[in-house]
Each structure stands twice: as structure tokens, then as C-alpha cells.
Design a protein around this motif. Structure first.
Motif, mmCIF file in Angstrom:
data_model
loop_
_atom_site.group_PDB
_atom_site.id
_atom_site.type_symbol
_atom_site.label_atom_id
_atom_site.label_comp_id
_atom_site.label_asym_id
_atom_site.label_seq_id
_atom_site.Cartn_x
_atom_site.Cartn_y
_atom_site.Cartn_z
ATOM 1 N N LEU A 45 0.769 -6.394 5.648
ATOM 2 C CA LEU A 45 0.871 -5.219 4.789
ATOM 3 C C LEU A 45 2.303 -4.716 4.699
ATOM 4 N N ILE A 46 2.652 -4.210 3.518
ATOM 5 C CA ILE A 46 3.926 -3.532 3.286
ATOM 6 C C ILE A 46 3.583 -2.092 2.910
ATOM 7 N N VAL A 47 4.004 -1.149 3.722
ATOM 8 C CA VAL A 47 3.675 0.265 3.494
ATOM 9 C C VAL A 47 4.847 0.951 2.793
ATOM 10 N N MET A 48 4.573 1.523 1.598
ATOM 11 C CA MET A 48 5.618 2.184 0.814
ATOM 12 C C MET A 48 5.394 3.687 0.738
ATOM 13 N N GLU A 49 6.502 4.418 0.679
ATOM 14 C CA GLU A 49 6.448 5.872 0.482
ATOM 15 C C GLU A 49 7.750 6.319 -0.161
ATOM 16 N N LYS A 50 7.638 7.024 -1.267
ATOM 17 C CA LYS A 50 8.791 7.593 -1.983
ATOM 18 C C LYS A 50 9.876 6.553 -2.256
ATOM 19 N N GLY A 51 9.448 5.365 -2.703
ATOM 20 C CA GLY A 51 10.401 4.337 -3.117
ATOM 21 C C GLY A 51 11.003 3.512 -2.010
ATOM 22 N N THR A 52 10.554 3.714 -0.766
ATOM 23 C CA THR A 52 11.085 2.936 0.359
ATOM 24 C C THR A 52 9.942 2.219 1.075
ATOM 25 N N VAL A 91 0.828 -1.208 0.000
ATOM 26 C CA VAL A 91 0.000 0.000 0.000
ATOM 27 C C VAL A 91 0.858 1.251 0.000
ATOM 28 N N GLY A 92 0.285 2.323 -0.501
ATOM 29 C CA GLY A 92 0.982 3.603 -0.557
ATOM 30 C C GLY A 92 0.305 4.521 -1.544
ATOM 31 N N GLN A 93 0.604 5.810 -1.462
ATOM 32 C CA GLN A 93 0.020 6.790 -2.370
ATOM 33 C C GLN A 93 0.586 6.619 -3.775
ATOM 34 N N SER A 94 -0.039 7.305 -4.742
ATOM 35 C CA SER A 94 0.508 7.342 -6.102
ATOM 36 C C SER A 94 1.921 7.912 -6.042
ATOM 37 N N GLY A 95 2.842 7.264 -6.757
ATOM 38 C CA GLY A 95 4.228 7.704 -6.743
ATOM 39 C C GLY A 95 5.062 7.080 -5.644
ATOM 40 N N ALA A 96 4.455 6.160 -4.843
ATOM 41 C CA ALA A 96 5.200 5.538 -3.746
ATOM 42 C C ALA A 96 6.198 4.498 -4.239
ATOM 43 N N GLY A 97 6.000 4.006 -5.494
ATOM 44 C CA GLY A 97 6.918 3.000 -6.044
ATOM 45 C C GLY A 97 6.305 1.617 -6.152
ATOM 46 N N LYS A 98 5.002 1.478 -5.898
ATOM 47 C CA LYS A 98 4.349 0.168 -5.909
ATOM 48 C C LYS A 98 4.432 -0.499 -7.287
ATOM 49 N N SER A 99 4.021 0.246 -8.318
ATOM 50 C CA SER A 99 4.009 -0.323 -9.675
ATOM 51 C C SER A 99 5.422 -0.610 -10.171
ATOM 52 N N SER A 100 6.384 0.259 -9.816
ATOM 53 C CA SER A 100 7.782 0.023 -10.230
ATOM 54 C C SER A 100 8.310 -1.265 -9.608
#
Length: 561
Positions: free
Chosen positions: A209-216, A39-48
């Protein structure tokens, strides 16, 4: 047993000028049969991260890692957000699933057909023999997503990657798809990696859950532990999840002709940024010529912005429909109501009985009857014609309806009826509205947020009721003062507003400077920026921070007029 383990993953996007690190020291694992949410906002790096796991990163991307225990792509299945973009529209459902089965397993056509029907039955399609012979466009969005799941699990993968699989679905279908994924995981022992920005969806389905933000990766753990400890993230994700349209700094410029073939630019819309969320009404108010209709035409995809961008959540301008001011002008007088409402479905080649059924449902939704289907537009009142126009807009299941002065030509009681109808439909279907009018009190009745436009610019934005009670921008105040009250006694005391002459050509100052009673020297020299306070913002130099004002924390702004 681990089906996937990544440790110390770093990814860089490279171009000729520089490198950008998009994933930083990523470490996580997925056990057999486990459902893990990312999980994370758009741009968090999930799709990458998902593209990296599937080896789908663009050429020139640099990847480094300490440990990389990842399945071969043939052992992973993937479900995308919008199945209609990934199902071949000219091939039958059965052929597409059978092809997926036969690529991975050496079986006969007959065996593949039997297996296809079993898969369709597994994903909850009641009549798999019929569905197998249909094309994607003959199925609803929820059914298409079930077919996409059947294709993803056809090769019996060990890991299923579900990338925003329920984002474009209504709550009822979303619940069904989530239950289906959970059942598949339990029955087939398949691990699932669910990518979403919706904490509610993740908590309902995932054990971890894995929480992502700004690629981390910020943190990992059970949904209960993380939702308690990340209130800030929960708030930001809730705000993010419902967004349907993001409008970023758009402008539209006409070329106005003047003597001897020359032209001069005329900005109909200038540097407008807005967002429209699912189930929300954004009201746009302003006088004639303020740019409201030009803005709506850009959102609808009829014209393209001269500058800036408009991003749609499901990448589909077709998810937007319009309801116009004069319904009788937008309807063919020689067609029956049934044909008028069914018109958007004609290109979809839907069965006639199904179309008729959906027309009946739409008429019931807008409080008209089945008997009205055979009538013609001129047999209805203005309010009833507008109900028919709303039914026509709704029949293609849009995410956004643009109401361009949709009730302005109606009497006050009928206006109230239509607004109440729109509210009821929004509550049932979670459709978003862009509601355009010159009447602030009217817009405040239906809008969750309101933006005031003047000469192509947004001069004030915020909660409609609060703007009505306490306007901040001088133009908003003048617009309210110019509104004739419904109350007879108050209407008798109403005073006419004088409009001062303005230069014919565009000037570099505030667009309202020549009408404003509060104009200062700087107002003639430049356009004021937007000053924000919580959910309210205004473009006026009266709200510029004073010299020496403490900037720590959020500056409290109050009306200066």
C-alpha cells in the motif's frame, strides 16, 4: 522487473494569479505482476497522480521529477469508477471491445470477435456470445464493470490502473470484481495499481500500500504493517468511504411579491450543510414551513440551490428516488400494480419478462404477493399502498431514497410496520434514506443521525435517541413538549403550547428568537453559529464559549435548557 518507477515527482497547477503544488516529492515503484494500492481521503492527490502517469493533466500544469520510468499510454489500461459513463450507450458491447483490440493489434474482424468472446469469458460473463450483441444499458452495474475490465485488458497492457473500480457496487458484486482483478493479475502477470479510499478493499487485494495525504506519500508497506500503524487514517477513511451525498452551505430563496410589483427575498432553506452516507438514515424534523420539503427537492435534483453545492458520490442524481406522504396521489388509479412498479424501468427498454421478474422480486421484498400484480391501487389499504410506493422507488436500484412524510398519514401500528420494513430493506440493500417528518419520536426510531430544522435553518443535529432524551436547542425542546404522548394518562396531562406573534418579514436575528424563552439581546442581532461537541451540534448562543474558558482539547458541552 519494474514496470513503473517514479522518484522525486512534483506537480503544480498554474493559473494566471498563482501556482498550487498538488503533488510533493512522490517516489514509488510497481513490479511486474504486483498489485499496489494507493489509498487516501478525497483530495489526497490520488487521481492527480494517476492523471500524471497517463499524461492527462490539464494544459499549463508544471511537472518535475528526478526519475521517470513510466510506460507508454498504449501499454497501460484503465478502469474507471462508473463504467456507464465510459461505455458508449449506442454501440454494442462486442463492437466496443473489438475496436479496442483492432486499434492495438493487426488482426481480422473474425479474429477480433473470437478474442472478444474469450475476454468476456475471462472476466466471468457466462454467455459471451449473447453479451457481445447487447448494449450497455441491458447489463447490470456489475456486468458493465466486467465489460470495462475486458476493454481495459484487451490490448494486453503491462500495467492496469483501477481508479475506484468497486466504489459504486454492492458488497457482493464488489467481492466478485476484486476476485476477478486478482485472478487476472496472477494469470496474465499484469501489474495493477489500485486507487481507493477503502482500506478494506486495498487490504483484500494488494500486496503493498501507498498511503497519500495532501499530495504527499505518508508511508508505504504491506497492508498489515500500515493498518496497525495508521489507526487515525483508518478511522478517517472508514468515515469517508460510505459518503454518498455531500451538502455544502446550500440556500434556497423564493421571491415573495408585495405591493405594486415589488419583491422581497424569502429564505426557505438557509446555509445548510449535511452529509448522507451509504446504508445510513438521516432524519430531518421540523414543523410545517421549516424548509424540509424544499431541502429534499434540492437533494433529489428537482430544484437547484440558490447558493452552495450538492455533490453526489457517483455523479448521478438519478440514483435518488422519492416516497411521498400520500401514496394514492402519486399513483395512476387506472394502472395495475405491475405497471405502477415497472414504470421507472420503461425508459430503459428492458425485456418484458425481465421487468415482470423484477416486479415480483420487489413485491416479495415489501411483503406483498405475485397475485397483487394485477390489482389496482384502490384495492389496497393505505399501508399496502405505501409498500407499493416503496417497491416502485426500489426497482431502479437507487442509492438514496427520500421519504417525505412517508408514514405521517398512516395509523401508528402501520407506521411501525413500514419503518420496520424500511430498516430490513436498508440492511439487505445498504440503501440510504433521507427521512423527513415533523415527529421527533418517530424519526428517532429509524434515524442514525437527526437534524432539526426551523425557518430554513438547521438548529440542532446529532444522534436521534440522544436528542430525544436531552434536547439542546429551545426549539427542539418546545417541539418535543408539543408532541402529544401515545400513553393515555400522559396525554391527559399534556398542555397546549402558545405560539407568539412574529414579524412577517425576515429579521437578522436567530430564527427562533420571538418564540424562545431563553432569548438574549444578542439573539435579536445575529444568527448564532453552530457549536460542536463530538457528534452533536447546536446553533444557539447559550452554548457560546464563556470568557476565560479553557480552549485546549475538545470543549465539553451539556444541555443549557
Amino acid at each position: 522487473m519494474k514496470v513503473l518507477e517514479v522518484r522525486g515527482l512534483n506537480v503544480w497547477f498554474c493559473d494566471r494569479k498563482e501556482e498550487e503544488k498538488i503533488l510533493k516529492d512522490i517516489s514509488f515503484s510497481v513490479e511486474e505482476g504486483e498489485v499496489v494500492g494507493v489509498v487516501g481521503q478525497s483530495g489526497a492527490g490520488k487521481s492527480s497522480l494517476m492523471k500524471c502517469l497517463l499524461n492527462l493533466l490539464p494544459q499549463g500544469t508544471k511537472v518535475s521529477h528526478e526519475r521517470w520510468q513510466v510506460l507508454h499510454r498504449s501499454e497501460m489500461g484503465i478502469i474507471f469508477q462508473n463504467p456507464s459513463n465510459y461505455l458508449n450507450p449506442v454501440l454494442k458491447i462486442g463492437y466496443q471491445i473489438e475496436e479496442s483490440i483492432r486499434i492495438h493489434r493487426k488482426i481480422t474482424k473474425k479474429e477480433a470477435r473470437t478474442e472478444t468472446e474469450k475476454l468476456l469469458d475471462l472476466v466471468g460473463i457466462r454467455e459471451p456470445q449473447i453479451c457481445r450483441k447487447q448494449y450497455p444499458f441491458q447489463l447490470s452495474g456489475g456486468m458493465q464493470q466486467r465489460v470495462a475490465i475486458a476493454m481495459a485488458i484487451a490490448a494486453k497492457p503491462k500495467l492496469l490502473i483501477a481508479d475506484e473500480p468497486t466504489t459504486a457496487l454492492d458488497p457482493r458484486i464488489q467481492s466478485q470484481v476484486l476476485s476477478l482483478l486478482k485472478r487476472i493479475s496472477q494469470e496474465l502477470g499484469m501489474a495493477i495499481l489500485l486507487v481507493t479510499h477503502d482500506l478494506g478493499v486495498a487490504a483484500a487485494l494488494c500486496s503493498r500500500l501507498i498511503v497519500m495525504e495532501k499530495g504527499t506519500i505518508l508511508e508505504q508497506g504491506s497492508p498489515r504493517e500500515l493498518i496497525k500503524s495508521t489507526k487515525k487514517l483508518k478511522h478517517s477513511l472508514h468515515k469517508e468511504k460510505d459518503q454518498f451525498v455531500q451538502i455544502d452551505h446550500i440556500s434556497y430563496c423564493y421571491k415573495k411579491r408585495w405591493g405594486e410589483g415589488g419583491t422581497t427575498p424569502l429564505h426557505a432553506v438557509r446555509d445548510v450543510s449535511l452529509e448522507i452516507c451509504k446504508g445510513e438514515t438521516l432524519g430531518i424534523v421540523g414543523e410545517s414551513g421549516s424548509g424540509k420539503t424544499t431541502l429534499s427537492r434540492m437533494v433529489a435534483g428537482i430544484i437547484n440551490p440558490t447558493k452552495g453545492s450538492i455533490q453526489y458520490r457517483d455523479s448521478s442524481k438519478g440514483s435518488t428516488q422519492m416516497v411521498f406522504q400520500h401514496p394514492q396521489s402519486s399513483m395512476n388509479p387506472y394502472l395495475t400494480v405491475e405497471k405502477i412498479i415497472a414504470e421507472p424501468l420503461q425508459i430503459q427498454r428492458i425485456d418484458k419478462e425481465e421487468i415482470r421478474k423484477r416486479v415480483r422480486e420487489m413485491l416479495e421484498l415489501v411483503s406483498l404477493s405475485e397475485e397483487d400484480m394485477e390489482k389496482y391501487p384502490n384495492q389496497f389499504s393505505g399501508g399496502q399502498q405505501q409498500r407499493i410506493a416503496i417497491a416502485r422507488a426500489l426497482i431502479s436500484n437507487p442509492k438514496l431514497i427520500i421519504c417525505d412524510e412517508a408514514v405521517s398519514s398512516l395509523d401508528v401500528p402501520t407506521q411501525r410496520q413500514i419503518i420496520q420494513l424500511l430498516k430490513e430493506i436498508q440492511e439487505k440493500r445498504q440503501v440510504a434514506y433521507l427521512f423527513i417528518s415533523h415527529n421527533i419520536p418517530l424519526v428517532s426510531q429509524i434515524s442514525h443521525k437527526m437534524a432539526v430544522m426551523y425557518r430554513g435553518c438547521i438548529v440542532e443535529m446529532g444522534d436521534g435517541e440522544r436528542i430525544l432524551e436531552e434536547p439542546w436547542h429551545p426549539y427542539t425542546k418546545d417541539l418535543l413538549d408539543a408532541t402529544i404522548p401515545e400513553d393515555f394518562k400522559r396525554a391527559r396531562k399534556w398542555k397546549r403550547i402558545l405560539i407568539k406573534p412574529e414579524p412577517k418579514e425576515e429579521h437578522k436575528g436567530c430564527p427562533y428568537v420571538y418564540q424562545c424563552s431563553y432569548a438574549m439581546k444578542k439573539c435579536y442581532e445575529g444568527i448564532p453559529p453552530h457549536f460542536k461537541n463530538k457528534e452533536r451540534e447546536v446553533a444557539c448562543f447559550l452554548y457560546e464559549p464563556k470568557q476565560g474558558e479553557i480552549s485546549g482539547g475538545e470543549r465539553r458541552i451539556t444541555s443549557q435548557i
